[in-house]
Motif scaffolding. Structure first.
Motif, PDB file in Angstrom:
ATOM      1  N   GLY A   1       0.813  -1.214   0.000  1.00  0.00           N
ATOM      2  CA  GLY A   1       0.000   0.000   0.000  1.00  0.00           C
ATOM      3  C   GLY A   1       0.843   1.258   0.000  1.00  0.00           C
ATOM      4  N   SER A   2       0.202   2.416  -0.077  1.00  0.00           N
ATOM      5  CA  SER A   2       0.949   3.678  -0.152  1.00  0.00           C
ATOM      6  C   SER A   2       1.722   3.953   1.138  1.00  0.00           C
ATOM      7  CB  SER A   2       0.011   4.833  -0.486  1.00  0.00           C
ATOM      8  OG  SER A   2      -1.162   4.717   0.260  1.00  0.00           O
ATOM      9  N   ASP A   3       1.327   3.278   2.239  1.00  0.00           N
ATOM     10  CA  ASP A   3       2.059   3.462   3.499  1.00  0.00           C
ATOM     11  C   ASP A   3       3.211   2.468   3.624  1.00  0.00           C
ATOM     12  OD1 ASP A   3       0.641   1.131   3.713  1.00  0.00           O
ATOM     13  OD2 ASP A   3      -0.416   1.681   5.574  1.00  0.00           O
ATOM     14  N   GLY A   4       3.431   1.656   2.569  1.00  0.00           N
ATOM     15  CA  GLY A   4       4.528   0.691   2.608  1.00  0.00           C
ATOM     16  C   GLY A   4       4.152  -0.619   3.298  1.00  0.00           C
ATOM     17  N   GLN A   5       2.907  -0.740   3.736  1.00  0.00           N
ATOM     18  CA  GLN A   5       2.460  -1.973   4.398  1.00  0.00           C
ATOM     19  C   GLN A   5       1.945  -2.987   3.371  1.00  0.00           C
ATOM     20  OE1 GLN A   5       2.752  -2.483   7.866  1.00  0.00           O
ATOM     21  NE2 GLN A   5       3.938  -0.607   7.561  1.00  0.00           N
ATOM     22  N   VAL A   6       2.071  -4.277   3.726  1.00  0.00           N
ATOM     23  CA  VAL A   6       1.595  -5.342   2.843  1.00  0.00           C
ATOM     24  C   VAL A   6       0.070  -5.423   2.900  1.00  0.00           C
ATOM     25  CG1 VAL A   6       1.594  -7.835   2.436  1.00  0.00           C
ATOM     26  CG2 VAL A   6       3.713  -6.681   3.111  1.00  0.00           C
ATOM     27  N   LEU A   7      -0.572  -5.296   1.727  1.00  0.00           N
ATOM     28  CA  LEU A   7      -2.030  -5.399   1.643  1.00  0.00           C
ATOM     29  C   LEU A   7      -2.454  -6.846   1.414  1.00  0.00           C
ATOM     30  CD1 LEU A   7      -2.829  -2.382  -0.709  1.00  0.00           C
ATOM     31  CD2 LEU A   7      -3.015  -2.465   1.777  1.00  0.00           C
ATOM     32  N   SER A   8      -1.727  -7.541   0.552  1.00  0.00           N
ATOM     33  CA  SER A   8      -2.038  -8.947   0.330  1.00  0.00           C
ATOM     34  C   SER A   8      -0.868  -9.636  -0.342  1.00  0.00           C
ATOM     35  CB  SER A   8      -3.323  -9.110  -0.486  1.00  0.00           C
ATOM     36  OG  SER A   8      -3.083  -8.777  -1.830  1.00  0.00           O
ATOM     37  N   ARG A   9      -0.931 -10.975  -0.317  1.00  0.00           N
ATOM     38  CA  ARG A   9       0.124 -11.825  -0.870  1.00  0.00           C
ATOM     39  C   ARG A   9      -0.520 -12.881  -1.733  1.00  0.00           C
ATOM     40  NH1 ARG A   9       5.156 -13.416   1.993  1.00  0.00           N
ATOM     41  NH2 ARG A   9       5.511 -11.700   3.375  1.00  0.00           N
ATOM     42  N   HIS A  10       0.118 -13.194  -2.835  1.00  0.00           N
ATOM     43  CA  HIS A  10      -0.384 -14.263  -3.694  1.00  0.00           C
ATOM     44  C   HIS A  10       0.772 -15.213  -3.980  1.00  0.00           C
ATOM     45  CE1 HIS A  10      -2.902 -16.006  -6.931  1.00  0.00           C
ATOM     46  NE2 HIS A  10      -1.733 -16.243  -7.479  1.00  0.00           N
ATOM     47  N   MET A  11       0.603 -16.472  -3.631  1.00  0.00           N
ATOM     48  CA  MET A  11       1.634 -17.475  -3.911  1.00  0.00           C
ATOM     49  C   MET A  11       1.331 -18.144  -5.244  1.00  0.00           C
ATOM     50  SD  MET A  11       3.961 -17.880  -1.507  1.00  0.00           S
ATOM     51  CE  MET A  11       4.534 -19.549  -1.910  1.00  0.00           C
ATOM     52  N   GLY A  12       2.362 -18.408  -6.020  1.00  0.00           N
ATOM     53  CA  GLY A  12       2.169 -19.154  -7.263  1.00  0.00           C
ATOM     54  C   GLY A  12       1.880 -18.254  -8.447  1.00  0.00           C
ATOM     55  N   PRO A  13       1.660 -18.860  -9.613  1.00  0.00           N
ATOM     56  CA  PRO A  13       1.491 -18.072 -10.838  1.00  0.00           C
ATOM     57  C   PRO A  13       0.221 -17.225 -10.803  1.00  0.00           C
ATOM     58  CG  PRO A  13       1.044 -20.387 -11.272  1.00  0.00           C
ATOM     59  CD  PRO A  13       1.560 -20.304  -9.866  1.00  0.00           C
ATOM     60  N   LEU A  14       0.242 -16.167 -11.603  1.00  0.00           N
ATOM     61  CA  LEU A  14      -0.899 -15.252 -11.698  1.00  0.00           C
ATOM     62  C   LEU A  14      -1.397 -15.268 -13.126  1.00  0.00           C
ATOM     63  CD1 LEU A  14       0.316 -11.869 -10.140  1.00  0.00           C
ATOM     64  CD2 LEU A  14      -1.570 -13.258  -9.295  1.00  0.00           C
ATOM     65  N   ASN A  15      -2.714 -15.258 -13.304  1.00  0.00           N
ATOM     66  CA  ASN A  15      -3.221 -15.018 -14.652  1.00  0.00           C
ATOM     67  C   ASN A  15      -3.675 -13.554 -14.733  1.00  0.00           C
ATOM     68  OD1 ASN A  15      -5.859 -14.812 -13.587  1.00  0.00           O
ATOM     69  ND2 ASN A  15      -6.152 -17.020 -13.789  1.00  0.00           N
ATOM     70  N   ARG A  16      -4.088 -13.154 -15.914  1.00  0.00           N
ATOM     71  CA  ARG A  16      -4.466 -11.755 -16.138  1.00  0.00           C
ATOM     72  C   ARG A  16      -5.576 -11.304 -15.182  1.00  0.00           C
ATOM     73  NH1 ARG A  16      -3.593  -8.570 -20.596  1.00  0.00           N
ATOM     74  NH2 ARG A  16      -2.589 -10.362 -21.563  1.00  0.00           N
ATOM     75  N   ALA A  17      -6.601 -12.149 -15.002  1.00  0.00           N
ATOM     76  CA  ALA A  17      -7.733 -11.769 -14.142  1.00  0.00           C
ATOM     77  C   ALA A  17      -7.274 -11.554 -12.700  1.00  0.00           C
ATOM     78  CB  ALA A  17      -8.810 -12.848 -14.201  1.00  0.00           C
ATOM     79  N   GLN A  18      -6.406 -12.454 -12.202  1.00  0.00           N
ATOM     80  CA  GLN A  18      -5.903 -12.321 -10.829  1.00  0.00           C
ATOM     81  C   GLN A  18      -5.057 -11.063 -10.686  1.00  0.00           C
ATOM     82  OE1 GLN A  18      -4.034 -16.213 -10.994  1.00  0.00           O
ATOM     83  NE2 GLN A  18      -5.302 -16.941  -9.299  1.00  0.00           N
ATOM     84  N   LEU A  19      -4.238 -10.799 -11.704  1.00  0.00           N
ATOM     85  CA  LEU A  19      -3.391  -9.606 -11.673  1.00  0.00           C
ATOM     86  C   LEU A  19      -4.258  -8.346 -11.641  1.00  0.00           C
ATOM     87  CD1 LEU A  19      -0.621  -8.234 -11.789  1.00  0.00           C
ATOM     88  CD2 LEU A  19      -0.733  -8.415 -14.279  1.00  0.00           C
ATOM     89  N   GLU A  20      -5.304  -8.318 -12.460  1.00  0.00           N
ATOM     90  CA  GLU A  20      -6.173  -7.138 -12.496  1.00  0.00           C
ATOM     91  C   GLU A  20      -6.889  -6.942 -11.165  1.00  0.00           C
ATOM     92  OE1 GLU A  20      -8.580  -7.233 -16.041  1.00  0.00           O
ATOM     93  OE2 GLU A  20      -6.881  -6.564 -17.260  1.00  0.00           O
ATOM     94  N   GLN A  21      -7.294  -8.043 -10.521  1.00  0.00           N
ATOM     95  CA  GLN A  21      -7.914  -7.960  -9.199  1.00  0.00           C
ATOM     96  C   GLN A  21      -6.963  -7.320  -8.195  1.00  0.00           C
ATOM     97  OE1 GLN A  21     -11.328  -8.377  -9.910  1.00  0.00           O
ATOM     98  NE2 GLN A  21     -11.079  -8.687  -7.717  1.00  0.00           N
ATOM     99  N   LEU A  22      -5.704  -7.754  -8.221  1.00  0.00           N
ATOM    100  CA  LEU A  22      -4.702  -7.217  -7.312  1.00  0.00           C
ATOM    101  C   LEU A  22      -4.476  -5.724  -7.579  1.00  0.00           C
ATOM    102  CD1 LEU A  22      -2.103 -10.131  -7.259  1.00  0.00           C
ATOM    103  CD2 LEU A  22      -3.444  -9.342  -5.307  1.00  0.00           C
ATOM    104  N   LEU A  23      -4.300  -5.384  -8.858  1.00  0.00           N
ATOM    105  CA  LEU A  23      -4.025  -3.985  -9.203  1.00  0.00           C
ATOM    106  C   LEU A  23      -5.189  -3.061  -8.853  1.00  0.00           C
ATOM    107  CD1 LEU A  23      -2.136  -4.538 -12.584  1.00  0.00           C
ATOM    108  CD2 LEU A  23      -1.138  -3.662 -10.451  1.00  0.00           C
ATOM    109  N   LYS A  24      -6.416  -3.580  -8.921  1.00  0.00           N
ATOM    110  CA  LYS A  24      -7.594  -2.788  -8.536  1.00  0.00           C
ATOM    111  C   LYS A  24      -7.501  -2.323  -7.100  1.00  0.00           C
ATOM    112  CE  LYS A  24     -11.586  -3.788 -11.394  1.00  0.00           C
ATOM    113  NZ  LYS A  24     -11.228  -5.014 -12.164  1.00  0.00           N
ATOM    114  N   GLN A  25      -6.904  -3.175  -6.247  1.00  0.00           N
ATOM    115  CA  GLN A  25      -6.798  -2.809  -4.819  1.00  0.00           C
ATOM    116  C   GLN A  25      -5.867  -1.622  -4.613  1.00  0.00           C
ATOM    117  OE1 GLN A  25      -6.030  -6.188  -2.151  1.00  0.00           O
ATOM    118  NE2 GLN A  25      -6.697  -7.559  -3.786  1.00  0.00           N
ATOM    119  N   LEU A  26      -5.049  -1.319  -5.627  1.00  0.00           N
ATOM    120  CA  LEU A  26      -4.104  -0.197  -5.486  1.00  0.00           C
ATOM    121  C   LEU A  26      -4.736   1.134  -5.884  1.00  0.00           C
ATOM    122  CD1 LEU A  26      -0.776  -1.703  -6.883  1.00  0.00           C
ATOM    123  CD2 LEU A  26      -1.556  -1.586  -4.525  1.00  0.00           C
ATOM    124  N   GLU A  27      -5.902   1.078  -6.511  1.00  0.00           N
ATOM    125  CA  GLU A  27      -6.489   2.336  -7.016  1.00  0.00           C
ATOM    126  C   GLU A  27      -7.007   3.211  -5.895  1.00  0.00           C
ATOM    127  OE1 GLU A  27      -9.368   1.043  -9.897  1.00  0.00           O
ATOM    128  OE2 GLU A  27      -7.784   0.257 -11.197  1.00  0.00           O
TER     129      GLU A  27
END
Length: 121
Positions: free
Chosen positions: A95-121
């Protein structure tokens, strides 16, 4: 040396926050499967930091050439240890405060990546 500018030492303070950090290595098949989509989003301007897990620069550059992938790579200097990354690939959302918001183990597909990036908006 062309391509050399693609490799940077990881300096935590200089990195964009919020961001998505993906720990990877060239010997890791799941990492190689995930890299093209991560590289694509990095080039689109998303704060995607591809942090190589301790390999030699020559190994990384040779892999990029062979895979015909162009992306900015950061070289680890203890970040993996600090985040207690056990397996690769591991993707960590910061996050913008440098804290871990979430972790994903293993490969990512496009949908999972977009879900993660949405949390940064």
């Amino acid at each position: 040396e062309p391509g050399q500018q693609q490799l940077k030492q990881m300096h935590w303070n200089e990195l964009p926050k919020p961001m998505l950090v993906s720990f990877w290595a060239t010997w890791c098949a799941s990492c190689r499967a995930t890299l093209p989509v991560l590289a694509e989003y990095q080039q689109k301007g998303y704060p995607v930091v591809l942090l190589n897990a301790g390999e030699a620069p020559g190994t990384i550059l040779a892999y990029q050439q062979q895979a015909q992938l162009s992306f900015q790579v950061w070289l680890d200097n203890g970040v993996q240890r600090a985040f207690r990354v056990g397996g690769l690939p591991t993707t960590v959302l910061i996050g913008s405060d440098g804290q871990v918001l979430s972790r994903h183990m293993g490969p990512l597909n496009r949908a999972q990546l977009e879900q993660l990036l949405k949390q940064l908006e």
